[in-house]
Design a protein around this motif. Structure first.
Motif, PDB file in Angstrom:
ATOM      1  N   PRO A 113      -3.180  98.711-100.124  1.00 31.90           N
ATOM      2  CA  PRO A 113      -2.755  98.014 -98.897  1.00 31.90           C
ATOM      3  C   PRO A 113      -1.311  97.496 -99.005  1.00 31.90           C
ATOM      4  N   TRP A 114      -0.368  98.398 -98.916  1.00 35.20           N
ATOM      5  CA  TRP A 114       1.051  98.075 -99.059  1.00 35.20           C
ATOM      6  C   TRP A 114       1.595  97.154 -97.970  1.00 35.20           C
ATOM      7  N   PRO A 115       0.994  97.070 -96.783  1.00 37.14           N
ATOM      8  CA  PRO A 115       1.540  96.133 -95.794  1.00 37.14           C
ATOM      9  C   PRO A 115       1.542  94.680 -96.269  1.00 37.14           C
ATOM     10  N   LEU A 116       0.716  94.369 -97.276  1.00 42.55           N
ATOM     11  CA  LEU A 116       0.739  93.014 -97.828  1.00 42.55           C
ATOM     12  C   LEU A 116       2.121  92.670 -98.376  1.00 42.55           C
ATOM     13  N   TRP A 117       2.816  93.667 -98.934  1.00 39.04           N
ATOM     14  CA  TRP A 117       4.146  93.430 -99.495  1.00 39.04           C
ATOM     15  C   TRP A 117       5.202  93.271 -98.408  1.00 39.04           C
ATOM     16  N   VAL A 118       4.893  93.734 -97.230  1.00 46.95           N
ATOM     17  CA  VAL A 118       5.819  93.543 -96.111  1.00 46.95           C
ATOM     18  C   VAL A 118       5.598  92.173 -95.479  1.00 46.95           C
ATOM     19  N   MET A 119       4.339  91.868 -95.187  1.00 49.18           N
ATOM     20  CA  MET A 119       4.055  90.635 -94.466  1.00 49.18           C
ATOM     21  C   MET A 119       3.966  89.407 -95.359  1.00 49.18           C
ATOM     22  N   GLY A 120       3.629  89.569 -96.622  1.00 49.32           N
ATOM     23  CA  GLY A 120       3.445  88.429 -97.516  1.00 49.32           C
ATOM     24  C   GLY A 120       4.701  87.610 -97.747  1.00 49.32           C
ATOM     25  N   PRO A 121       5.729  88.177 -98.378  1.00 49.07           N
ATOM     26  CA  PRO A 121       6.940  87.382 -98.643  1.00 49.07           C
ATOM     27  C   PRO A 121       7.620  86.894 -97.364  1.00 49.07           C
ATOM     28  N   TRP A 122       7.689  87.772 -96.376  1.00 53.71           N
ATOM     29  CA  TRP A 122       8.317  87.393 -95.104  1.00 53.71           C
ATOM     30  C   TRP A 122       7.552  86.239 -94.467  1.00 53.71           C
ATOM     31  N   GLY A 123       6.228  86.346 -94.435  1.00 59.00           N
ATOM     32  CA  GLY A 123       5.408  85.292 -93.850  1.00 59.00           C
ATOM     33  C   GLY A 123       5.496  83.989 -94.628  1.00 59.00           C
ATOM     34  N   ALA A 124       5.571  84.078 -95.968  1.00 63.30           N
ATOM     35  CA  ALA A 124       5.678  82.866 -96.794  1.00 63.30           C
ATOM     36  C   ALA A 124       6.988  82.133 -96.514  1.00 63.30           C
ATOM     37  N   ILE A 125       8.070  82.885 -96.429  1.00 65.73           N
ATOM     38  CA  ILE A 125       9.367  82.275 -96.137  1.00 65.73           C
ATOM     39  C   ILE A 125       9.370  81.672 -94.736  1.00 65.73           C
ATOM     40  N   LEU A 126       8.801  82.389 -93.804  1.00 65.33           N
ATOM     41  CA  LEU A 126       8.730  81.898 -92.426  1.00 65.33           C
ATOM     42  C   LEU A 126       7.862  80.642 -92.332  1.00 65.33           C
ATOM     43  N   LEU A 127       6.746  80.620 -93.053  1.00 59.31           N
ATOM     44  CA  LEU A 127       5.875  79.455 -93.051  1.00 59.31           C
ATOM     45  C   LEU A 127       6.575  78.243 -93.670  1.00 59.31           C
ATOM     46  N   ALA A 128       7.279  78.466 -94.773  1.00 57.69           N
ATOM     47  CA  ALA A 128       8.010  77.360 -95.405  1.00 57.69           C
ATOM     48  C   ALA A 128       9.090  76.829 -94.469  1.00 57.69           C
ATOM     49  N   GLY A 129       9.773  77.724 -93.782  1.00 54.22           N
ATOM     50  CA  GLY A 129      10.795  77.291 -92.825  1.00 54.22           C
ATOM     51  C   GLY A 129      10.213  76.529 -91.657  1.00 54.22           C
ATOM     52  N   THR A 130       9.017  76.909 -91.237  1.00 53.29           N
ATOM     53  CA  THR A 130       8.365  76.219 -90.130  1.00 53.29           C
ATOM     54  C   THR A 130       7.897  74.826 -90.555  1.00 53.29           C
ATOM     55  N   ILE A 131       7.340  74.734 -91.742  1.00 54.65           N
ATOM     56  CA  ILE A 131       6.807  73.453 -92.206  1.00 54.65           C
ATOM     57  C   ILE A 131       7.905  72.499 -92.655  1.00 54.65           C
ATOM     58  N   ARG A 152      15.424  75.663 -81.390  1.00 56.73           N
ATOM     59  CA  ARG A 152      14.815  75.916 -82.685  1.00 56.73           C
ATOM     60  C   ARG A 152      13.378  76.369 -82.500  1.00 56.73           C
ATOM     61  N   GLN A 153      12.630  75.719 -81.583  1.00 55.06           N
ATOM     62  CA  GLN A 153      11.256  76.126 -81.332  1.00 55.06           C
ATOM     63  C   GLN A 153      11.196  77.542 -80.791  1.00 55.06           C
ATOM     64  N   THR A 154      12.104  77.872 -79.902  1.00 53.98           N
ATOM     65  CA  THR A 154      12.153  79.222 -79.359  1.00 53.98           C
ATOM     66  C   THR A 154      12.480  80.224 -80.459  1.00 53.98           C
ATOM     67  N   GLY A 155      13.403  79.851 -81.336  1.00 57.43           N
ATOM     68  CA  GLY A 155      13.754  80.718 -82.461  1.00 57.43           C
ATOM     69  C   GLY A 155      12.581  80.928 -83.398  1.00 57.43           C
ATOM     70  N   LEU A 156      11.821  79.874 -83.664  1.00 59.14           N
ATOM     71  CA  LEU A 156      10.643  80.010 -84.526  1.00 59.14           C
ATOM     72  C   LEU A 156       9.594  80.904 -83.875  1.00 59.14           C
ATOM     73  N   LYS A 157       9.386  80.716 -82.590  1.00 56.62           N
ATOM     74  CA  LYS A 157       8.419  81.573 -81.894  1.00 56.62           C
ATOM     75  C   LYS A 157       8.835  83.029 -81.961  1.00 56.62           C
ATOM     76  N   ALA A 158      10.123  83.287 -81.775  1.00 54.41           N
ATOM     77  CA  ALA A 158      10.620  84.662 -81.845  1.00 54.41           C
ATOM     78  C   ALA A 158      10.471  85.222 -83.250  1.00 54.41           C
ATOM     79  N   ALA A 159      10.734  84.406 -84.276  1.00 58.10           N
ATOM     80  CA  ALA A 159      10.602  84.874 -85.653  1.00 58.10           C
ATOM     81  C   ALA A 159       9.144  85.201 -85.980  1.00 58.10           C
ATOM     82  N   TRP A 160       8.231  84.330 -85.558  1.00 58.76           N
ATOM     83  CA  TRP A 160       6.814  84.601 -85.800  1.00 58.76           C
ATOM     84  C   TRP A 160       6.351  85.833 -85.010  1.00 58.76           C
ATOM     85  N   ALA A 161       6.853  86.010 -83.802  1.00 58.42           N
ATOM     86  CA  ALA A 161       6.486  87.189 -83.014  1.00 58.42           C
ATOM     87  C   ALA A 161       6.988  88.471 -83.682  1.00 58.42           C
ATOM     88  N   ALA A 162       8.203  88.434 -84.229  1.00 57.84           N
ATOM     89  CA  ALA A 162       8.735  89.604 -84.933  1.00 57.84           C
ATOM     90  C   ALA A 162       7.905  89.895 -86.168  1.00 57.84           C
TER      91      ALA A 162
END
Length: 143
Positions: A117-135, A82-92
């Motif tokens: 700054p449209w990259p916010l729409w790419v990284m924002g939702p994805w990062g929020a979901i990833l952060l919630a999954g990590t926490i 799971r830790q390896t998977g999280l690291k890979a997800a954050w790296a992606a």
């Protein structure tokens, strides 16, 4: 009623013998070639006696007790996975975000007007979901 060698075997009986043979291969008691030969014979068997001859030279395996024999060290593997998977997800996420920001920066530098700054729409939702999954993500290990 006790099963006699002449009694007809069911598909479930054949599946249990096949699972036991797979376990014997994993333990190193059978080679892959021997396993393949016996597996073909398992599914051609009609009676308990025919199934018994396929495992007669092997020790009994209780397929219901296999998970209890897992050592404590092997139980830790899912957590590491799971830790390896999280690291890979954050790296992606970081890689995709960086590529999008570089593209946005190139567009901003080469244009004469401000670009949203449209990259916010790419990284924002994805990062929020990833952060919630990590926490809040639950550990997948079972007691």
């Amino acid at each position: 009623m006790a099963a006699t060698p002449e009694m007809r075997a069911s598909d479930g009986d054949r599946d249990r013998v096949a699972a036991a043979l797979r376990e014997h291969v994993a333990e190193g008691r059978l080679s892959v070639d021997e396993f393949n030969e016996r597996l073909a014979q398992v599914y051609e068997s009609k009676t308990y006696g025919e199934l018994a001859t396929l495992t007669g030279d092997l020790p009994d395996i209780d397929l219901h007790r296999l998970p209890a024999t897992v050592s404590g060290q092997e139980r830790q593997r899912p957590a590491r996975g799971r830790q390896t998977g999280l690291k890979a997800a954050w790296a992606a996420w970081a890689t995709a975000s960086a590529i999008n920001w570089v593209i946005w920066l190139i567009v901003v530098v080469t244009s004469v007007q401000w670009v949203y700054p449209w990259p916010l729409w790419v990284m924002g939702p994805w990062g929020a979901i990833l952060l919630a999954g990590t926490i809040f993500g639950k550990d997948q290990r079972r007691p």
